[in-house]
Write an enzyme that holds these catalytic residues in place. Structure first.
Site, PDB file in Angstrom:
ATOM      1  N   GLY A 201      75.081  30.421 -10.590  1.00 57.72           N
ATOM      2  CA  GLY A 201      73.946  29.518 -10.743  1.00 57.72           C
ATOM      3  C   GLY A 201      73.075  29.545  -9.502  1.00 57.72           C
ATOM      4  N   SER A 202      72.352  28.456  -9.283  1.00 60.52           N
ATOM      5  CA  SER A 202      71.372  28.428  -8.194  1.00 60.52           C
ATOM      6  C   SER A 202      72.046  28.073  -6.864  1.00 60.52           C
ATOM      7  CB  SER A 202      70.304  27.387  -8.522  1.00 60.52           C
ATOM      8  OG  SER A 202      70.931  26.130  -8.693  1.00 60.52           O
ATOM      9  N   VAL A 205      72.647  24.137  -6.540  1.00 56.78           N
ATOM     10  CA  VAL A 205      73.818  23.600  -7.247  1.00 56.78           C
ATOM     11  C   VAL A 205      75.097  24.207  -6.650  1.00 56.78           C
ATOM     12  CG1 VAL A 205      74.963  23.418  -9.490  1.00 56.78           C
ATOM     13  CG2 VAL A 205      72.507  23.095  -9.336  1.00 56.78           C
ATOM     14  N   GLY A 206      75.007  25.431  -6.176  1.00 53.26           N
ATOM     15  CA  GLY A 206      76.160  26.054  -5.512  1.00 53.26           C
ATOM     16  C   GLY A 206      76.683  25.198  -4.367  1.00 53.26           C
ATOM     17  N   GLU A 223      78.281  32.955  -7.178  1.00 55.21           N
ATOM     18  CA  GLU A 223      77.347  34.029  -7.573  1.00 55.21           C
ATOM     19  C   GLU A 223      75.995  33.367  -7.719  1.00 55.21           C
ATOM     20  OE1 GLU A 223      78.057  37.245  -7.971  1.00 55.21           O
ATOM     21  OE2 GLU A 223      80.203  37.104  -7.607  1.00 55.21           O
ATOM     22  N   CYS A 257      69.213  37.364 -12.561  1.00 58.13           N
ATOM     23  CA  CYS A 257      69.386  37.183 -11.117  1.00 58.13           C
ATOM     24  C   CYS A 257      69.076  38.453 -10.347  1.00 58.13           C
ATOM     25  CB  CYS A 257      70.805  36.729 -10.828  1.00 58.13           C
ATOM     26  SG  CYS A 257      72.020  37.921 -11.381  1.00 58.13           S
TER      27      CYS A 257
HETATM   28  P1  NAD Z   1      72.134  25.936 -12.219  1.00 52.44           P
HETATM   29  O1  NAD Z   1      72.665  26.070 -10.830  1.00 52.44           O
HETATM   30  O2  NAD Z   1      71.097  24.920 -12.495  1.00 52.44           O
HETATM   31  O3  NAD Z   1      73.337  25.639 -13.256  1.00 52.44           O
HETATM   32  C1  NAD Z   1      74.491  26.439 -13.322  1.00 52.44           C
HETATM   33  C2  NAD Z   1      75.649  25.629 -13.865  1.00 52.44           C
HETATM   34  O4  NAD Z   1      75.938  24.549 -12.975  1.00 52.44           O
HETATM   35  C3  NAD Z   1      75.431  25.003 -15.233  1.00 52.44           C
HETATM   36  O5  NAD Z   1      76.595  25.228 -16.018  1.00 52.44           O
HETATM   37  C4  NAD Z   1      75.240  23.523 -14.943  1.00 52.44           C
HETATM   38  O6  NAD Z   1      75.723  22.691 -15.974  1.00 52.44           O
HETATM   39  C5  NAD Z   1      76.081  23.335 -13.698  1.00 52.44           C
HETATM   40  N1  NAD Z   1      75.609  22.237 -12.824  1.00 52.44           N
HETATM   41  C6  NAD Z   1      74.337  21.786 -12.704  1.00 52.44           C
HETATM   42  N2  NAD Z   1      74.282  20.803 -11.763  1.00 52.44           N
HETATM   43  C7  NAD Z   1      75.543  20.646 -11.309  1.00 52.44           C
HETATM   44  C8  NAD Z   1      76.132  19.791 -10.324  1.00 52.44           C
HETATM   45  N3  NAD Z   1      75.412  18.903  -9.637  1.00 52.44           N
HETATM   46  N4  NAD Z   1      77.452  19.897 -10.100  1.00 52.44           N
HETATM   47  C9  NAD Z   1      78.197  20.803 -10.769  1.00 52.44           C
HETATM   48  N5  NAD Z   1      77.698  21.628 -11.704  1.00 52.44           N
HETATM   49  C10 NAD Z   1      76.390  21.557 -11.971  1.00 52.44           C
HETATM   50  O7  NAD Z   1      71.634  27.411 -12.597  1.00 52.44           O
HETATM   51  P2  NAD Z   1      70.816  27.869 -13.865  1.00 52.44           P
HETATM   52  O8  NAD Z   1      69.463  27.257 -13.809  1.00 52.44           O
HETATM   53  O9  NAD Z   1      71.637  27.698 -15.086  1.00 52.44           O
HETATM   54  O10 NAD Z   1      70.720  29.448 -13.576  1.00 52.44           O
HETATM   55  C11 NAD Z   1      69.709  30.005 -12.795  1.00 52.44           C
HETATM   56  C12 NAD Z   1      70.214  30.347 -11.402  1.00 52.44           C
HETATM   57  O11 NAD Z   1      71.396  31.131 -11.482  1.00 52.44           O
HETATM   58  C13 NAD Z   1      69.229  31.218 -10.648  1.00 52.44           C
HETATM   59  O12 NAD Z   1      69.188  30.804  -9.299  1.00 52.44           O
HETATM   60  C14 NAD Z   1      69.816  32.604 -10.757  1.00 52.44           C
HETATM   61  O13 NAD Z   1      69.424  33.507  -9.742  1.00 52.44           O
HETATM   62  C15 NAD Z   1      71.265  32.291 -10.690  1.00 52.44           C
HETATM   63  N6  NAD Z   1      72.050  33.373 -11.270  1.00 52.44           N
HETATM   64  C16 NAD Z   1      72.855  34.117 -10.469  1.00 52.44           C
HETATM   65  C17 NAD Z   1      73.573  35.175 -11.012  1.00 52.44           C
HETATM   66  C18 NAD Z   1      74.479  36.032 -10.175  1.00 52.44           C
HETATM   67  O14 NAD Z   1      75.283  36.757 -10.754  1.00 52.44           O
HETATM   68  N7  NAD Z   1      74.401  35.989  -8.855  1.00 52.44           N
HETATM   69  C19 NAD Z   1      73.471  35.437 -12.366  1.00 52.44           C
HETATM   70  C20 NAD Z   1      72.652  34.667 -13.147  1.00 52.44           C
HETATM   71  C21 NAD Z   1      71.948  33.616 -12.602  1.00 52.44           C
END
Ligand code: NAD
Length: 465
Positions: A201-202, A205-206, A223, A257
């Site tokens: 994810g982002s 949030v990471g 990731e 990503c």
């Molecule tokens: P996001 O970080 O908003 O959400 C990812 C996950 O985290 C979701 O399942 C969501 O329910 C959960 N989440 C949201 N807030 C949370 C919190 N406060 N605590 C715990 N969990 C929480 O990401 P997104 O918008 O779904 O995806 C887009 C991002 O992911 C972009 O930054 C993209 O670059 C990245 N991404 C990375 C890869 C990689 O392999 N490196 C692949 C795809 C996407």
């Protein structure tokens, strides 16, 4: 929140997260998931799941993301099948304990390390590749002999519900569970002191995921995303570069990503390159607009375009209500604009003019460490400089994104773009503990190794150790 619990009767009885985790822990403790046959069965089940249910997944991906069936297969299903098949082929050799040399001072003895599963692991997925990015990490988790909880993105509800429905039909339902929900559900899961968490994810949030995992010392693989640049040097083959960049950017409407986030193009070739790029987009994207996941994301992209400054040479319209957007190419946006600061994650592509390779490298070095860096150049000296002077997750020279198809390459970021990696053996390593083992023999037990240490013993030990 809905929990795809191990058995339907339990699901209807409304089992919560602690009960689901307790069930998975019991399965793990039984030792069942350690057996190589169980692991292979699960991996074969995963292959069957994405092959037999391709039409169901394509329909769900169409509903959530507006994707057509071919692109659903290409981006979400084919990579999972390839990853699982690769693991099936190599699992026995990955699992074999690895012997190490034992120094004279420790002889007679035998030393090795073996791969232990971690226990119950959590896999949290994003919305952009909502099937791929929960099932591909699962390959590593299952290959390593773990039980797993999958938490798909709530932004793609059709895919999340489908996974919750199908996963228990194809995989051991007492060892793999799907938990549906948003941030609060994910935080509850992280509060269960699980044995590993793999989050995609982002970066923002990471940080929240890492902080929640830290309370229990749950190790994390992150990731993440960020801005992946493409450097187009003055000696690049411009038509090839333009075609490959346009191809990678149009995949999933730029919502990947590893998509090119922005371009750093040498001034001497910029104009012919931009002409080739806009032509390539016209060839590859015949529709006027591309789908964007939802109005919120479309609104964000519209804001980036509106305040970008610079010269828009292609597209420029993002329809928030219809959540669709034109492929938009902006030459030399304002250096302080958000389009050059935020991850774009959509069909918008800024082109920044640079005067040299030094300029391009300095530009990348100023920002957070990218997930991917792409270079178009025929000059090995440029290649060496980009490899040595930029810290980033992966580098591809003269193409983009194809590195994800090479099973033997670790996939992951560094710093702001992530920590840890997976794909192929790296996924198996990520979800395993390398347990060090030393077995001493008892037939020799020299007094030399015990106190009191007189002068002779001391001298001998100084030589041996
Ligand atoms: P996001 O970080 O908003 O959400 C990812 C996950 O985290 C979701 O399942 C969501 O329910 C959960 N989440 C949201 N807030 C949370 C919190 N406060 N605590 C715990 N969990 C929480 O990401 P997104 O918008 O779904 O995806 C887009 C991002 O992911 C972009 O930054 C993209 O670059 C990245 N991404 C990375 C890869 C990689 O392999 N490196 C692949 C795809 C996407």
């Amino acid at each position: 929140m809905a929990v795809s619990a191990p058995r339907d009767s339990e699901r209807s009885a409304g089992r919560g997260i602690p009960d689901t985790v307790a069930q998975l822990r019991a399965t793990f403790r039984s030792g069942r998931s350690r057996a190589v046959d169980w692991r292979l069965d699960q991996l074969r089940g995963l292959v069957r799941l994405v092959v037999e249910r391709e039409a169901d997944f394509a329909a769900a991906l169409g509903k959530d993301l507006g994707r057509d069936a071919f692109n659903a297969w290409l981006a979400d299903l084919a990579p999972v099948r390839a990853e699982a098949k690769f693991a099936i082929r190599h699992l026995p050799s990955w699992m074999t304990p690895k012997r190490v040399r034992v120094p004279v001072g420790v002889q007679p003895a035998r030393g090795w390390y073996q791969y232990d599963p971690l226990g119950v692991v959590l896999i949290i997925g994003p919305w952009n590749l909502p099937v791929h990015l929960v099932l591909a990490p699962l390959v590593g988790a299952l290959a390593a002999g773990n039980c797993a909880i999958l938490k798909p993105s709530e932004q793609t509800p059709a895919c999340s519900a489908l996974l919750a429905d199908l996963v228990p039909q194809y995989l051991d339902p007492e060892a793999i569970a799907v938990v549906e929900g948003a941030a609060d559900t994910t935080q509850k899961l992280l509060d269960q002191a699980l044995d590993h968490c793999c989050f995609t994810g982002s970066p923002e949030v990471g940080k929240a995921v890492m902080a929640a995992a830290a309370k229990h010392l749950t190790p994390v693989t992150l990731e993440l995303g960020g801005k992946s640049p493409v450097i187009v040097a003055d000696d690049a083959k411009l038509d090839v570069a333009a075609r490959r960049i346009a191809f990678a950017k149009q995949l999933n409407s730029g919502q990947t990503c590893t998509a090119p986030d922005y371009l750093l193009v040498d001034r001497r070739v910029r104009d012919p390159f931009v002409a080739a790029l806009t032509k390539a987009f016209q060839d590859f994207v015949p529709e006027a607009t591309m789908p964007i996941i939802n109005s919120r994301q479309a609104g964000r992209l519209a804001r980036l375009v509106k305040h970008a400054g610079g010269r828009t040479v292609q597209g420029g319209t993002i329809d928030t209500d219809a959540h669709r957007g034109e492929v938009t190419v902006i030459v030399d946006p304002d250096p302080d604009s958000d389009v050059l600061r935020e991850e774009i994650f959509g069909p918008v592509l800024p082109v920044v003019t640079v005067d040299s390779i030094d300029d391009a490298i300095a530009h990348v070095q100023q920002g957070p460490k990218p997930l991917a860096v792409y270079l178009f150049s025929e000059d090995r000296a440029n290649e060496r400089r980009v490899l040595d002077e930029i810290s980033n997750g992966s580098t591809v020279i003269n193409h983009l994104t194809y590195h994800v198809l090479v099973n033997d390459l670790p996939f992951g970021g560094v710093g702001n773009s992530g920590t840890g990696s997976y794909h192929g053996k790296w996924g198996f390593e990520t979800f395993s503990h390398r347990k060090a083992v030393l077995r001493k023999s008892t037939w020799l037990d020299p007094a030399l190794t015990y106190p009191p240490f007189n002068r002779v013993k001391q001298q001998l030990l100084r030589i041996l150790i």
